[in-house]
Write a protein that holds these residues in place. Structure first.
Motif, PDB file in Angstrom:
ATOM      1  N   ARG A  93      -0.752 -45.248  23.397  1.00  0.00           N
ATOM      2  CA  ARG A  93      -0.772 -44.173  25.544  1.00  0.00           C
ATOM      3  C   ARG A  93      -2.381 -43.577  25.038  1.00  0.00           C
ATOM      4  O   ARG A  93      -2.690 -44.642  25.977  1.00  0.00           O
ATOM      5  N   TRP A  94      -2.011 -43.387  23.974  1.00  0.00           N
ATOM      6  CA  TRP A  94      -3.478 -42.683  24.410  1.00  0.00           C
ATOM      7  C   TRP A  94      -4.521 -42.982  23.922  1.00  0.00           C
ATOM      8  O   TRP A  94      -5.950 -42.933  24.745  1.00  0.00           O
ATOM      9  N   PHE A  95      -4.854 -43.390  23.078  1.00  0.00           N
ATOM     10  CA  PHE A  95      -5.718 -44.376  22.914  1.00  0.00           C
ATOM     11  C   PHE A  95      -6.492 -45.696  24.038  1.00  0.00           C
ATOM     12  O   PHE A  95      -7.448 -45.850  24.452  1.00  0.00           O
ATOM     13  N   ILE A  96      -5.545 -46.398  24.609  1.00  0.00           N
ATOM     14  CA  ILE A  96      -6.129 -47.111  25.986  1.00  0.00           C
ATOM     15  C   ILE A  96      -6.335 -46.376  27.157  1.00  0.00           C
ATOM     16  O   ILE A  96      -7.388 -46.151  28.345  1.00  0.00           O
ATOM     17  N   LEU A  97      -5.946 -45.191  27.587  1.00  0.00           N
ATOM     18  CA  LEU A  97      -6.510 -43.902  28.590  1.00  0.00           C
ATOM     19  C   LEU A  97      -7.865 -43.779  27.886  1.00  0.00           C
ATOM     20  O   LEU A  97      -8.427 -43.544  29.132  1.00  0.00           O
ATOM     21  N   THR A  98      -8.028 -43.410  27.134  1.00  0.00           N
ATOM     22  CA  THR A  98      -9.355 -43.091  25.929  1.00  0.00           C
ATOM     23  C   THR A  98     -10.670 -43.927  26.505  1.00  0.00           C
ATOM     24  O   THR A  98     -11.440 -43.461  27.298  1.00  0.00           O
ATOM     25  N   LEU A  99      -9.680 -45.256  26.208  1.00  0.00           N
ATOM     26  CA  LEU A  99     -10.430 -46.033  26.875  1.00  0.00           C
ATOM     27  C   LEU A  99     -11.205 -46.232  28.223  1.00  0.00           C
ATOM     28  O   LEU A  99     -12.290 -46.324  28.549  1.00  0.00           O
ATOM     29  N   GLN A 100     -10.398 -46.442  29.069  1.00  0.00           N
ATOM     30  CA  GLN A 100     -10.316 -46.643  30.395  1.00  0.00           C
ATOM     31  C   GLN A 100     -10.928 -45.170  30.664  1.00  0.00           C
ATOM     32  O   GLN A 100     -12.207 -45.978  31.665  1.00  0.00           O
ATOM     33  N   ALA A 101     -10.957 -44.324  30.665  1.00  0.00           N
ATOM     34  CA  ALA A 101     -11.639 -43.295  30.837  1.00  0.00           C
ATOM     35  C   ALA A 101     -13.101 -43.036  30.546  1.00  0.00           C
ATOM     36  O   ALA A 101     -14.526 -42.989  31.247  1.00  0.00           O
ATOM     37  N   ILE A 102     -13.298 -43.176  28.926  1.00  0.00           N
ATOM     38  CA  ILE A 102     -14.982 -44.052  28.998  1.00  0.00           C
ATOM     39  C   ILE A 102     -15.917 -45.022  29.558  1.00  0.00           C
ATOM     40  O   ILE A 102     -16.235 -44.924  29.837  1.00  0.00           O
ATOM     41  N   LEU A 103     -14.680 -46.247  29.558  1.00  0.00           N
ATOM     42  CA  LEU A 103     -15.170 -47.188  31.192  1.00  0.00           C
ATOM     43  C   LEU A 103     -15.749 -47.180  32.189  1.00  0.00           C
ATOM     44  O   LEU A 103     -16.318 -47.322  32.681  1.00  0.00           O
ATOM     45  N   LEU A 104     -14.903 -45.899  32.733  1.00  0.00           N
ATOM     46  CA  LEU A 104     -15.241 -45.677  33.958  1.00  0.00           C
ATOM     47  C   LEU A 104     -16.266 -45.091  34.091  1.00  0.00           C
ATOM     48  O   LEU A 104     -16.392 -44.030  33.449  1.00  0.00           O
ATOM     49  N   PRO A 105     -17.557 -45.410  34.977  1.00  0.00           N
ATOM     50  CA  PRO A 105     -18.742 -44.513  35.685  1.00  0.00           C
ATOM     51  C   PRO A 105     -19.099 -43.968  36.116  1.00  0.00           C
ATOM     52  O   PRO A 105     -19.252 -42.834  36.930  1.00  0.00           O
ATOM     53  N   ILE A 106     -18.289 -42.273  35.708  1.00  0.00           N
ATOM     54  CA  ILE A 106     -17.618 -41.285  36.073  1.00  0.00           C
ATOM     55  C   ILE A 106     -18.819 -40.542  35.771  1.00  0.00           C
ATOM     56  O   ILE A 106     -19.046 -39.684  36.494  1.00  0.00           O
ATOM     57  N   THR A 107     -18.232 -40.024  34.166  1.00  0.00           N
ATOM     58  CA  THR A 107     -19.065 -38.409  34.099  1.00  0.00           C
ATOM     59  C   THR A 107     -19.382 -38.783  31.999  1.00  0.00           C
ATOM     60  O   THR A 107     -19.139 -40.195  31.286  1.00  0.00           O
ATOM     61  N   ALA A 108     -20.234 -38.487  31.503  1.00  0.00           N
ATOM     62  CA  ALA A 108     -20.267 -38.320  30.351  1.00  0.00           C
ATOM     63  C   ALA A 108     -18.824 -38.560  29.019  1.00  0.00           C
ATOM     64  O   ALA A 108     -17.750 -37.865  29.683  1.00  0.00           O
ATOM     65  N   SER A 109     -19.313 -38.901  28.057  1.00  0.00           N
ATOM     66  CA  SER A 109     -18.025 -39.463  27.642  1.00  0.00           C
ATOM     67  C   SER A 109     -17.349 -37.947  26.465  1.00  0.00           C
ATOM     68  O   SER A 109     -17.433 -38.141  25.335  1.00  0.00           O
ATOM     69  N   ARG A 110     -17.783 -36.838  26.882  1.00  0.00           N
ATOM     70  CA  ARG A 110     -17.111 -35.346  26.484  1.00  0.00           C
ATOM     71  C   ARG A 110     -16.391 -35.859  26.310  1.00  0.00           C
ATOM     72  O   ARG A 110     -14.866 -36.033  26.956  1.00  0.00           O
ATOM     73  N   ARG A 149      -3.764 -30.590  21.281  1.00  0.00           N
ATOM     74  CA  ARG A 149      -2.969 -32.078  21.202  1.00  0.00           C
ATOM     75  C   ARG A 149      -4.259 -33.719  21.508  1.00  0.00           C
ATOM     76  O   ARG A 149      -3.987 -34.502  20.829  1.00  0.00           O
ATOM     77  N   TYR A 150      -4.958 -33.632  22.493  1.00  0.00           N
ATOM     78  CA  TYR A 150      -5.792 -34.314  22.692  1.00  0.00           C
ATOM     79  C   TYR A 150      -6.420 -34.105  21.183  1.00  0.00           C
ATOM     80  O   TYR A 150      -7.704 -35.141  21.245  1.00  0.00           O
ATOM     81  N   THR A 194      -6.806 -32.656  18.103  1.00  0.00           N
ATOM     82  CA  THR A 194      -6.452 -33.038  17.685  1.00  0.00           C
ATOM     83  C   THR A 194      -6.104 -34.868  17.097  1.00  0.00           C
ATOM     84  O   THR A 194      -6.637 -35.659  16.515  1.00  0.00           O
ATOM     85  N   PHE A 195      -6.074 -35.647  18.652  1.00  0.00           N
ATOM     86  CA  PHE A 195      -5.420 -37.224  18.595  1.00  0.00           C
ATOM     87  C   PHE A 195      -6.976 -37.341  18.340  1.00  0.00           C
ATOM     88  O   PHE A 195      -7.708 -38.562  17.578  1.00  0.00           O
ATOM     89  N   MET A 196      -8.205 -36.722  19.022  1.00  0.00           N
ATOM     90  CA  MET A 196     -10.014 -37.624  18.650  1.00  0.00           C
ATOM     91  C   MET A 196     -10.602 -37.247  17.302  1.00  0.00           C
ATOM     92  O   MET A 196     -10.955 -37.699  17.144  1.00  0.00           O
ATOM     93  N   ALA A 197      -9.724 -36.768  16.441  1.00  0.00           N
ATOM     94  CA  ALA A 197      -9.415 -36.236  14.986  1.00  0.00           C
ATOM     95  C   ALA A 197      -8.659 -36.670  14.624  1.00  0.00           C
ATOM     96  O   ALA A 197      -9.221 -36.849  12.749  1.00  0.00           O
ATOM     97  N   SER A 198      -7.843 -37.807  14.746  1.00  0.00           N
ATOM     98  CA  SER A 198      -7.293 -37.981  13.497  1.00  0.00           C
ATOM     99  C   SER A 198      -7.838 -39.405  12.762  1.00  0.00           C
ATOM    100  O   SER A 198      -8.605 -39.888  13.446  1.00  0.00           O
ATOM    101  N   VAL A 199      -7.209 -39.166  11.866  1.00  0.00           N
ATOM    102  CA  VAL A 199      -7.394 -40.284  11.023  1.00  0.00           C
ATOM    103  C   VAL A 199      -6.581 -41.233  10.534  1.00  0.00           C
ATOM    104  O   VAL A 199      -6.823 -42.362   9.897  1.00  0.00           O
ATOM    105  N   LYS A 200      -5.530 -41.910  11.452  1.00  0.00           N
ATOM    106  CA  LYS A 200      -4.787 -42.878  11.739  1.00  0.00           C
ATOM    107  C   LYS A 200      -4.851 -43.525  12.707  1.00  0.00           C
ATOM    108  O   LYS A 200      -3.730 -44.338  13.402  1.00  0.00           O
ATOM    109  N   LEU A 201      -6.009 -43.801  13.614  1.00  0.00           N
ATOM    110  CA  LEU A 201      -6.500 -44.420  14.628  1.00  0.00           C
ATOM    111  C   LEU A 201      -6.856 -46.086  13.425  1.00  0.00           C
ATOM    112  O   LEU A 201      -8.010 -45.806  12.436  1.00  0.00           O
TER     113      LEU A 201
END
Length: 442
Positions: A26-43, A63-64, A66-73
């Protein structure tokens, strides 16, 4: 918008069916959507706020991160899904793969893969040796709605031998060993070529990569289906094709008579040059060029060399694929510049240059996210029935830009997202403000 739900479903199927696996999906898809939207830089911090504000999914900060630094993606399988999703990846029966490296300046002293790197494109008010990451990048050249595009395929962080000797660089306790850019490039090309095991591959590079340091290991890995198209150095020495001499003892000659340097031959061949009408740099142009098939010792094989004459200058192109015509060589090498535009799309428009993550896994994951988002944007463009209109058209440039595709993608994302349920079961549904906000952006 059928392509986005299909990709989202395939991505989610790559994660385990456990509670943590479904949460990461779920968080993977949400992160992709947030990056794709041309609103803000992808920090990472901006992505977290975007997910909470626009999608109504509140994730704990720790938690987020930790997810962005996960080795399990599962990036290897994610990229394989993306590569197979590219519609009609072949151009004239071959994969046009473009290879180059770039630098990504940073300010933190402990950012992974940073070193003092020479910037040949530095301006007068910039340092020639910035503190930056060096990234070897592989892309696919493809015509989408009448214009050349570069789809990012893979990348590797390059660290010099002197950097690794000066300080130990570790990833999860493992000390990094030195790899040349050629070794990294061959590994990236080989991983992509494994998805298309029978397709011929033409690697388009600048003169730095265009030599036997790349071709020899590439041929060893992929065989004769791998070819090279590059710019030739002006001091390279060319030889005629060998001529068999009946009755001569010893093994046959590999090289014929010495013809001279590339610079010397351009003067001799100018009288034989022809004018070709080509689609180059976004419009039809008349190009004057001459060609000859010769032997090149730096590649140790027969090559076709094309001299392209301008008003006061000239360049020489070389390829090991003798089936390429003069027109194809010039047009494809002209399209090589799209990887430079791709660097700008990833760094400035998607926003990978603005992240300041330091952990090796977080740095790698973030760049993966940015490159995947860029490739998805171009796959989405290829799935459209017609090209989006250019928002800021000019007299000499009317073809659509990456930002135009992103706005069209944002308009679709505002309505249904990726077409899959990414909401946290224990929280509310998507924020209805996303539709209004994204219509303002688009």
């Amino acid at each position: 918008m059928p392509i986005l739900p299909v990709l989202a479903t395939q991505f989610q199927s790559l994660f385990p069916s456990s509670d943590h696996g479904r949460e990461r999906a779920r968080w993977f898809i949400l992160t992709l959507q947030a990056i794709l939207l041309p609103i803000t830089a992808s920090r990472t911090s901006n992505l977290l706020r975007t997910i909470a504000t626009l999608f109504g999914v509140v994730i704990g900060e720790a938690r987020y991160y930790t997810f962005m630094a996960s080795v399990k993606l599962p990036w290897t399988r994610i990229w394989a899904v993306l590569w197979r999703a590219i519609p009609d990846p072949l151009t004239d029966g071959r994969l046009l793969v473009v290879l180059d490296d770039s630098i990504n300046p940073k300010t933190g002293t402990k950012v992974f893969a940073c070193q003092r790197s020479f910037d040949h494109a530095a301006k007068t008010n910039q340092s020639s040796f910035p503190w930056a990451q060096t990234i070897v990048t592989l892309g696919l050249l493809k015509v989408i709605h009448g214009r050349w595009c570069c789809l990012p395929l893979a990348f590797a962080f390059y660290l010099r031998r002197a950097t690794l000797a000066l300080r130990s660089v570790r990833i999860r306790g493992r000390v990094l060993t030195f790899e040349t850019k050629f070794t990294q490039a061959v590994r990236l090309i080989q991983s992509f070529a494994g998805v298309f095991p029978r397709a011929p591959i033409l690697v388009v590079t600048d003169s730095w990569f265009g030599n036997n340091g790349l071709l020899k290991p590439l041929r060893r890995a992929l065989g004769s289906r791998a070819h090279l198209l590059s710019r030739l150095r002006v001091n390279a020495v060319l030889h005629d094709l060998p001529v068999a001499v009946p009755g001569r003892a010893g093994r046959p000659r590999k090289y014929g008579e010495r013809l001279g340097s590339v610079k010397a031959m351009q003067t001799a061949l100018r009288a034989t040059a022809r004018t070709y009408s080509l689609n180059l740099y976004g419009r039809v142009r008349d190009v004057v060029a001459a060609e000859q098939v010769v032997m090149l010792k730096s590649l140790r094989c027969q090559v076709r060399v094309v001299w392209v004459y301008r008003r006061t200058q000239w360049i020489a192109l070389v390829t090991t694929d003798l089936t390429l015509s003069v027109e194809q060589m010039i047009e494809i090498y002209g399209a090589r510049w799209k990887i430079e535009a791709g660097f700008r799309e990833i760094k400035q428009e998607i926003g990978s240059a603005q992240t300041q993550t330091r952990n090796p896994d977080a740095v790698t994951n973030h760049l993966h996210f940015c490159m995947v988002a860029t490739t998805i944007t171009w796959i989405y463009a290829a799935s459209l029935e017609q090209a989006p209109a250019r928002r800021y058209a000019a007299a000499r440039r009317t073809e659509y830009a990456f930002a135009d595709v992103r706005r069209a993608l944002a308009h679709d994302l505002a309505d249904v997202g990726f077409g899959v349920d990414c909401d946290d079961p224990g929280q509310g549904t998507r924020n209805p403000l996303i539709v209004a906000v994204m219509r303002l952006v688009a």
